[in-house]
Motif scaffolding. Structure first.
Motif, PDB file in Angstrom:
ATOM      1  N   LYS A 268      41.001   6.640   9.644  1.00 12.69           N
ATOM      2  CA  LYS A 268      42.267   7.220  10.076  1.00 12.69           C
ATOM      3  C   LYS A 268      42.864   6.424  11.231  1.00 12.69           C
ATOM      4  N   VAL A 269      42.025   5.999  12.178  1.00  7.16           N
ATOM      5  CA  VAL A 269      42.507   5.223  13.328  1.00  7.16           C
ATOM      6  C   VAL A 269      42.966   3.838  12.888  1.00  7.16           C
ATOM      7  N   ALA A 270      42.181   3.182  12.019  1.00  5.76           N
ATOM      8  CA  ALA A 270      42.544   1.848  11.552  1.00  5.76           C
ATOM      9  C   ALA A 270      43.871   1.876  10.805  1.00  5.76           C
ATOM     10  N   ALA A 271      44.103   2.923  10.000  1.00  6.17           N
ATOM     11  CA  ALA A 271      45.370   3.031   9.284  1.00  6.17           C
ATOM     12  C   ALA A 271      46.533   3.242  10.250  1.00  6.17           C
ATOM     13  N   GLY A 272      46.310   4.025  11.299  1.00 10.53           N
ATOM     14  CA  GLY A 272      47.364   4.256  12.281  1.00 10.53           C
ATOM     15  C   GLY A 272      47.702   3.036  13.113  1.00 10.53           C
ATOM     16  N   LEU A 273      46.776   2.079  13.200  1.00 17.28           N
ATOM     17  CA  LEU A 273      47.005   0.844  13.959  1.00 17.28           C
ATOM     18  C   LEU A 273      47.414  -0.316  13.053  1.00 17.28           C
ATOM     19  N   GLY A 274      47.887  -0.007  11.853  1.00 20.46           N
ATOM     20  CA  GLY A 274      48.344  -1.069  10.967  1.00 20.46           C
ATOM     21  C   GLY A 274      47.231  -1.711  10.176  1.00 20.46           C
ATOM     22  N   ASN A 275      46.211  -0.917   9.822  1.00 24.04           N
ATOM     23  CA  ASN A 275      45.067  -1.412   9.044  1.00 24.04           C
ATOM     24  C   ASN A 275      44.384  -2.610   9.713  1.00 24.04           C
ATOM     25  N   ILE A 276      44.210  -2.500  11.011  1.00 22.23           N
ATOM     26  CA  ILE A 276      43.486  -3.530  11.750  1.00 22.23           C
ATOM     27  C   ILE A 276      41.989  -3.320  11.553  1.00 22.23           C
ATOM     28  N   GLY A 277      41.232  -4.372  11.605  1.00 23.60           N
ATOM     29  CA  GLY A 277      39.776  -4.259  11.573  1.00 23.60           C
ATOM     30  C   GLY A 277      39.178  -4.155  10.192  1.00 23.60           C
ATOM     31  N   PRO A 278      38.170  -3.272   9.972  1.00 23.14           N
ATOM     32  CA  PRO A 278      37.748  -2.203  10.895  1.00 23.14           C
ATOM     33  C   PRO A 278      36.841  -2.653  12.045  1.00 23.14           C
ATOM     34  N   LEU A 279      36.237  -3.868  11.968  1.00 31.25           N
ATOM     35  CA  LEU A 279      35.410  -4.352  13.072  1.00 31.25           C
ATOM     36  C   LEU A 279      36.309  -5.043  14.098  1.00 31.25           C
ATOM     37  N   VAL A 280      36.366  -4.485  15.293  1.00 28.51           N
ATOM     38  CA  VAL A 280      37.225  -5.032  16.344  1.00 28.51           C
ATOM     39  C   VAL A 280      36.415  -5.157  17.634  1.00 28.51           C
ATOM     40  N   LEU A 281      36.914  -6.018  18.520  1.00 30.07           N
ATOM     41  CA  LEU A 281      36.327  -6.203  19.850  1.00 30.07           C
ATOM     42  C   LEU A 281      37.250  -5.604  20.901  1.00 30.07           C
ATOM     43  N   CYS A 282      36.677  -4.932  21.888  1.00 30.93           N
ATOM     44  CA  CYS A 282      37.458  -4.461  23.034  1.00 30.93           C
ATOM     45  C   CYS A 282      37.485  -5.589  24.072  1.00 30.93           C
ATOM     46  N   ILE A 283      38.651  -6.163  24.293  1.00 32.66           N
ATOM     47  CA  ILE A 283      38.749  -7.315  25.187  1.00 32.66           C
ATOM     48  C   ILE A 283      39.336  -6.963  26.546  1.00 32.66           C
ATOM     49  N   ARG A 284      39.877  -5.742  26.697  1.00 34.90           N
ATOM     50  CA  ARG A 284      40.406  -5.348  28.000  1.00 34.90           C
ATOM     51  C   ARG A 284      40.434  -3.837  28.087  1.00 34.90           C
ATOM     52  N   VAL A 285      40.117  -3.311  29.290  1.00 35.29           N
ATOM     53  CA  VAL A 285      40.149  -1.871  29.534  1.00 35.29           C
ATOM     54  C   VAL A 285      40.981  -1.619  30.780  1.00 35.29           C
ATOM     55  N   SER A 286      42.058  -0.885  30.646  1.00 38.71           N
ATOM     56  CA  SER A 286      42.852  -0.410  31.779  1.00 38.71           C
ATOM     57  C   SER A 286      43.099   1.072  31.514  1.00 38.71           C
ATOM     58  N   ASN A 287      44.338   1.554  31.653  1.00 40.69           N
ATOM     59  CA  ASN A 287      44.590   2.932  31.229  1.00 40.69           C
ATOM     60  C   ASN A 287      44.700   3.037  29.710  1.00 40.69           C
ATOM     61  N   SER A 288      44.552   1.890  29.027  1.00 40.09           N
ATOM     62  CA  SER A 288      44.484   1.851  27.568  1.00 40.09           C
ATOM     63  C   SER A 288      43.484   0.776  27.154  1.00 40.09           C
ATOM     64  N   LEU A 289      43.078   0.816  25.892  1.00 40.58           N
ATOM     65  CA  LEU A 289      42.134  -0.164  25.349  1.00 40.58           C
ATOM     66  C   LEU A 289      42.900  -1.216  24.553  1.00 40.58           C
ATOM     67  N   LEU A 290      42.558  -2.483  24.762  1.00 39.64           N
ATOM     68  CA  LEU A 290      43.135  -3.566  23.971  1.00 39.64           C
ATOM     69  C   LEU A 290      42.068  -4.021  22.974  1.00 39.64           C
ATOM     70  N   LEU A 291      42.332  -3.783  21.692  1.00 43.76           N
ATOM     71  CA  LEU A 291      41.394  -4.101  20.619  1.00 43.76           C
ATOM     72  C   LEU A 291      41.870  -5.345  19.882  1.00 43.76           C
ATOM     73  N   LEU A 292      40.935  -6.227  19.546  1.00 40.15           N
ATOM     74  CA  LEU A 292      41.247  -7.491  18.878  1.00 40.15           C
ATOM     75  C   LEU A 292      40.376  -7.640  17.631  1.00 40.15           C
ATOM     76  N   ASP A 293      41.016  -8.019  16.533  1.00 37.27           N
ATOM     77  CA  ASP A 293      40.291  -8.346  15.312  1.00 37.27           C
ATOM     78  C   ASP A 293      39.948  -9.832  15.365  1.00 37.27           C
ATOM     79  N   PRO A 294      38.672 -10.211  15.539  1.00 35.47           N
ATOM     80  CA  PRO A 294      38.330 -11.628  15.697  1.00 35.47           C
ATOM     81  C   PRO A 294      38.504 -12.451  14.426  1.00 35.47           C
ATOM     82  N   GLN A 295      38.764 -11.795  13.276  1.00 33.82           N
ATOM     83  CA  GLN A 295      38.913 -12.525  12.020  1.00 33.82           C
ATOM     84  C   GLN A 295      40.336 -13.050  11.812  1.00 33.82           C
ATOM     85  N   ASN A 296      41.335 -12.359  12.384  1.00 37.61           N
ATOM     86  CA  ASN A 296      42.731 -12.770  12.169  1.00 37.61           C
ATOM     87  C   ASN A 296      43.601 -12.671  13.417  1.00 37.61           C
ATOM     88  N   LEU A 297      42.994 -12.367  14.595  1.00 37.96           N
ATOM     89  CA  LEU A 297      43.679 -12.311  15.896  1.00 37.96           C
ATOM     90  C   LEU A 297      44.715 -11.193  15.983  1.00 37.96           C
TER      91      LEU A 297
END
Length: 522
Positions: A268-297
């Protein structure tokens, strides 16, 4: 030519120089430049004292516990010795100072332990017949110790608090709290806390006022993704005046996802984020999380409300990182192969632990194509040998997991020879009471190791350093390395221009006084 010069000569003879007239003082007869009062400065000062009616001696109240001065009626002002804040405070305490024109003000040096502050003022005022007289005088402030309401309450009973903010994070490390501590120090967010206690899974902040706790709670929600719960307990009730006294407890939970964690997003979360992932890396934490798909950036931001609506935990955390060596790398030159500070590449790696045991190698894609080259070391997650027991991962039918997901470049080998040596910079710490842990010495060693890794992470990440304050270590002495062999590439370090000077007012005032004495000597 001679006639022309002779013609100009008589004109020069009739040029009369302009002279300023002088008059005699009407009292002492001294020759002086004319003014509206027709009196010299000495006689004018003997007849008129423009400092009459102005305060020469003032008493101020100072709290020795928190270092603040009382600005009547109930405001306490934080000011260091000989600072502009203290000078402004001293001038505001003077009565009738608005009846004259203040030209200049400055401190007269006194001993720090003398309980005296001296301020030299220079004022102007219109006197006889519109003449303006300028005069300087010194105001002496007597500093009396008087504990403020907050400090007196703490001194009487340290457990006498009104509101408590309990900060927790359900992870097996303290990296988030180390970073959060530095943010609190930089922004002075816990200045109103009467006590701070380090607990097993977090930190408790105690406040004497509920509004101070709410302000601190708002600060936390702006720097890390949190959710909070508010409770209150009745302490006393006056039936005659119908007043109630409560104790407020605010429980704050920080998102368990940390920087460099590998996450398997729910469908459900991956679909809401534009079908990103599903394996993602958290590269930054502030008041929000920045998630990156290492396969396609592809990346996406997840704020606190989105996360807590459908919470999830990391598939693998930074404690499970494995060190690899890069055997081969081929950069991707296609469209979308680079985005911001990342670049795609196909790599072939081998585990450091396998050297001398087997010839197992792994191939995959990485977002670190701009950093890695053949022979470099990198930290990544070993999905080939990991036991991933995750329910969300099982819901993806037919998902092929990569053998390895590289996270960042490793400098472990280069840090070995520098580990244990002093750094030219340091961090400040909050005055916390540490609760004794059941693990004893083992937990202390674990804490020291985690703090060392946090310092190394600061050296590697300039963006992370920019959010906190690093100070020069005055006790640091650079040591020259003799007989050490280097391969030409040093591990990351903090540039000196990013460090702040840890100013000590006692030392600076002593140095200024010594400089003034040297200037006075002939």
């Amino acid at each position: 030519m001679a006639m022309a010069q002779g013609a100009q000569g008589p004109q020069d003879m009739f040029t009369v120089p302009h002279t300023v007239g002088r008059v005699l003082c009407c009292m002492c007869g001294v020759s002086m430049a004319p003014n509206a009062a027709n009196m010299c400065v000495a006689c004018l000062r003997s007849q008129v004292d423009i400092t009459e009616g102005l305060q020469k001696f003032v008493t101020v109240l100072y709290c020795p516990e928190c270092g603040r001065y009382l600005q009547p009626p109930r405001t306490w002002v934080k000011a260091e010795l000989e600072s502009k804040e203290l000078l402004t405070f001293c001038i505001k305490r003077l009565k009738n100072i608005n009846k004259v024109r203040l030209v200049d003000a400055g401190f007269v040096w006194t001993e720090p332990h003398s309980k005296r502050l001296k301020v030299k003022l220079k004022i102007q005022k219109e006197v006889v017949n519109g003449a303006i007289l300028e005069q300087g005088y010194v105001v002496e402030y007597t500093v009396e110790d008087h504990m403020c309401e907050k400090c007196s309450r703490v001194a009487a009973n340290p457990d006498q608090w009104i509101a408590c903010v309990q900060v927790r994070q359900k992870v097996d490390h303290k990296r988030t709290f180390f970073f959060l501590e530095q943010l609190i120090i930089k922004h002075n967010a816990a200045a109103s806390a009467i006590n701070i206690k380090q607990m097993h899974e977090g930190v408790d902040f105690y406040f004497a006022n509920r509004s101070h706790a709410l302000k601190f709670l708002d600060f936390l929600s702006n720097v890390v993704p949190t959710k909070s719960r508010h409770d209150k307990q009745l302490v006393s009730h006056d039936t005659k005046s119908n007043t109630y006294n409560y104790r407020f407890t605010m429980s704050v939970e920080i998102c368990p996802v940390c920087k460099d964690d590998l996450i398997c997003l729910p469908q459900k979360v991956a679909a809401g984020l534009g079908n990103i992932g599903p394996l993602v890396l958290c590269i930054r934490v502030s008041n929000s999380l920045l998630l990156l798909d290492p396969q396609n950036l592809r990346n996406a931001y997840v704020d606190a409300s989105q996360y807590w609506r459908v919470p999830y935990r990391p598939l693998l955390s930074s404690r499970q990182l494995v060190e690899y060596v890069v055997l081969d790398i081929e950069h991707d030159r296609g469209v979308g192969s680079s985005s911001g500070k990342f670049a795609l590449a196909d790599v072939q790696v081998a585990r450091i632990a396998d050297f001398g045991k087997n010839d197992t190698t792994f191939s995959g894609r990485t977002h670190l194509g701009h950093l890695l080259k053949v022979g470099d070391y990198a930290l990544g997650y070993d999905l080939y040998g990991a036991n991933t027991n995750d329910l969300e991962l099982d819901k993806y039918k037919g998902l092929v997991l990569p053998d390895v997901v590289l996270v960042k470049k490793s400098y472990e080998e280069k840090r070995q020879r520098k580990r244990g040596k002093a750094r030219p910079w340091k961090l400040k710490a909050l005055p916390m009471e540490i609760e004794p842990s059941a693990g004893g010495k083992q937990d202390e060693e674990k804490m020291v190791g985690e703090y060392e890794r946090f310092l190394e992470e600061l050296e590697e990440d300039p963006e992370m350093r920019s959010k906190i304050a690093l100070y020069r270590d005055a006790a640091y002495r650079e040591q020259s390395e003799t007989g050490s062999m280097t391969d030409g590439e040093e591990p990351p370090s903090v540039p000196l221009e990013e460090l702040l000077a840890d100013l000590r007012l006692e030392e600076s005032s002593r140095a200024e006084s010594e400089f003034d004495e040297d200037m006075d000597d002939p």
